[in-house]
Design an enzyme around this catalytic site. Structure first.
Site, mmCIF file in Angstrom:
data_model
loop_
_atom_site.group_PDB
_atom_site.id
_atom_site.type_symbol
_atom_site.label_atom_id
_atom_site.label_comp_id
_atom_site.label_asym_id
_atom_site.label_seq_id
_atom_site.Cartn_x
_atom_site.Cartn_y
_atom_site.Cartn_z
ATOM 1 C CE LYS A 194 -51.324 5.078 -19.941
ATOM 2 N NZ LYS A 194 -51.155 3.982 -20.918
ATOM 3 C CB ALA A 251 -45.085 -7.899 -28.841
ATOM 4 C CE1 TYR A 266 -47.606 8.368 -17.182
ATOM 5 C CE2 TYR A 266 -49.765 7.949 -16.219
ATOM 6 C CZ TYR A 266 -48.784 7.645 -17.144
ATOM 7 O OH TYR A 266 -49.004 6.636 -18.044
ATOM 8 C CB THR A 297 -40.169 1.009 -20.048
ATOM 9 O OG1 THR A 297 -41.001 2.173 -19.987
ATOM 10 C CG2 THR A 297 -40.713 -0.066 -19.134
#
Ligand code: NAD
Length: 396
Positions: free
Chosen positions: A243, A48, A234, A274
């Protein structure tokens, strides 16, 4: 101390408390300027303190008025070191939540451990009551298995053959070719252990068994698809296998929760700056080109816009939650629009060190990277002394 950025490749080892607080405040202000959400009441966000997890928590709390618990890694300051950006972000979140009269708690520790799960469950029982939304947003390079104690490391590698493509040093703007050797079978399996769905499943099982998951609870984990350009490293690579596992876990969890009226989803979201995405080869260059094109086409979003749209247009939409043919929420729809992808592909073919700042949004990529750590923010005096020790209210 006077805090300046100190970087090692794609890692910044310092963070600025005032800058991080400013970034959190901006995200809160964005959400408060949008229509209120008729959404969840008690929310648990695992992972978080940054990126998608932090944005989801802000939307739940400040957009829907929910009580929240944020779980994230412990990374406090010392005499000589700053805390992590995640620590400062969370301190700011807790302070703003407190000031707004929102109920919120932080649990720091290793999300992969049973001990952190137990502490979180205890807190839900004592302070909050059953959770009706669980967001799983952990991005990690390693995991210690809670039962066997085995350590797993994730890798960002292609599968089957060596992959060569353009990449950028986002500090210098130098575009070069990078070749990445394929992952071994063990590396792929280990990456699935770290970034696949096992820990998400363990969290949901633990919450359900402890009776702290509401019957109509929704749980969401974030996934990524990306374009043909990044496919080999990816979605077609070792992280893509993880994933795939995460998405298969969503189907299992959905069956498990549906018995009581609950739901489980993977939300395939947009490529963004990020701490985690900056570590993936090729991806920062792709994101720089993507930002340029999406801004030009009026489609650009950051984490907070993505999280808000996830809540309002998907999870809590009055017309129900739209999913693709594989049951996934697609909040990457604008990134994957053909007009965006075609233009990024066209730019990609031309990209070089000479034209990088003209053809991509690398300047902003770099700025946003530093802003993740609280730097390069207007109005913050980086020459001023600032206390690096920041306490987090409601820390458990
Ligand atoms: P991030 O690095 O910004 O945040 C990761 C969070 O995980 C942080 O709060 C960190 O404290 C927490 N964390 C990591 N290891 C932990 C541990 N052992 N215990 C407790 N907390 C831990 O990452 P992000 O980019 O927001 O990624 C979150 C999810 O979103 C990932 O599943 C990622 O694949 C997915 N995603 C990211 C992008 C992107 O472009 N960034 C796009 C689509 C999907």
């Amino acid at each position: 101390m006077i805090i300046k950025p100190r970087t090692r490749g794609f890692i910044c080892t310092t963070a600025h408390p005032a800058g991080c607080a400013h970034q959190v405040q901006q995200q809160i202000a964005y959400v408060q300027a949008q229509p209120q959400i008729n959404g969840p009441r008690n929310v648990l966000v695992i992972g978080a303190s940054a990126g998608y997890g932090l944005a989801s928590r802000i939307v739940a709390a400040f957009g829907a008025g929910a009580s929240t618990i944020g779980v994230y890694r412990q990374s406090n300051s010392s005499e000589t070191r700053t805390a992590s950006a995640g620590w400062y972000n969370s301190a700011a979140f807790e302070k703003f939540a407190l000031a707004t009269g929102l109920q919120s708690y932080s649990v720091t520790g290793d999300a992969f451990s049973q001990e952190t799960k137990d502490r979180t469950i205890d807190l839900i029982r004592k302070e909050m009551g059953p959770v009706d939304l669980v967001i799983y947003s952990v991005a990690s390079a390693r995991r210690t298995h809670p039962v066997t104690g085995e350590n797993f490391n994730s890798v960002l590698k292609p599968i089957g053959s060596t992959y060569t493509n353009k990449t950028v040093n986002f500090h210098t703007g130098e575009v070069s070719l990078v070749s990445i050797e394929p992952a071994t079978d063990k590396e792929v399996l280990d990456t699935v252990k770290v970034m696949g769905g096992e820990d998400w499943q363990l969290w949901v099982n633990a919450l359900q068994q402890a009776g702290v998951l509401a019957n109509d609870a929704v749980t969401v984990a974030y996934s990524y698809m990306g374009s043909e350009i990044t496919k080999a490293v990816y979605r077609g690579g070792s992280i893509g296998q993880a994933k795939d596992h995460l998405e298969a876990t969503a189907c299992q969890l959905n069956d498990q929760l549906a018995v009581h009226g609950g739901r489980a989803y993977v939300a395939v979201s947009k490529g963004l700056v990020t701490q985690s995405s900056s570590a993936i080869p090729v991806v920062p260059l792709y994101i720089s080109a993507l930002y340029k094109v999406m801004k030009e086409q009026g489609l650009h979003e950051g984490c907070i816009e993505q999280a808000y749209r996830l809540f309002t247009d998907r999870l809590y939409a009055t017309e129900g939650t739209a999913v693709d043919e594989e049951g996934r929420i697609r909040i990457d729809d604008w990134e994957m629009t053909p007009s965006v992808q075609d233009e990024v592909t066209r730019l990609w073919a031309e990209l070089s060190t000479e034209n990088i700042y003209e053809l991509t949004d690398l300047l902003n990529y770099r700025r946003e990277f530093f802003q993740l750590f609280g730097f390069e923010i207007e109005g913050i005096d980086y020459e001023a002394e600032i206390e690096q020790a920041v306490t987090i209210p409601n820390l458990r």
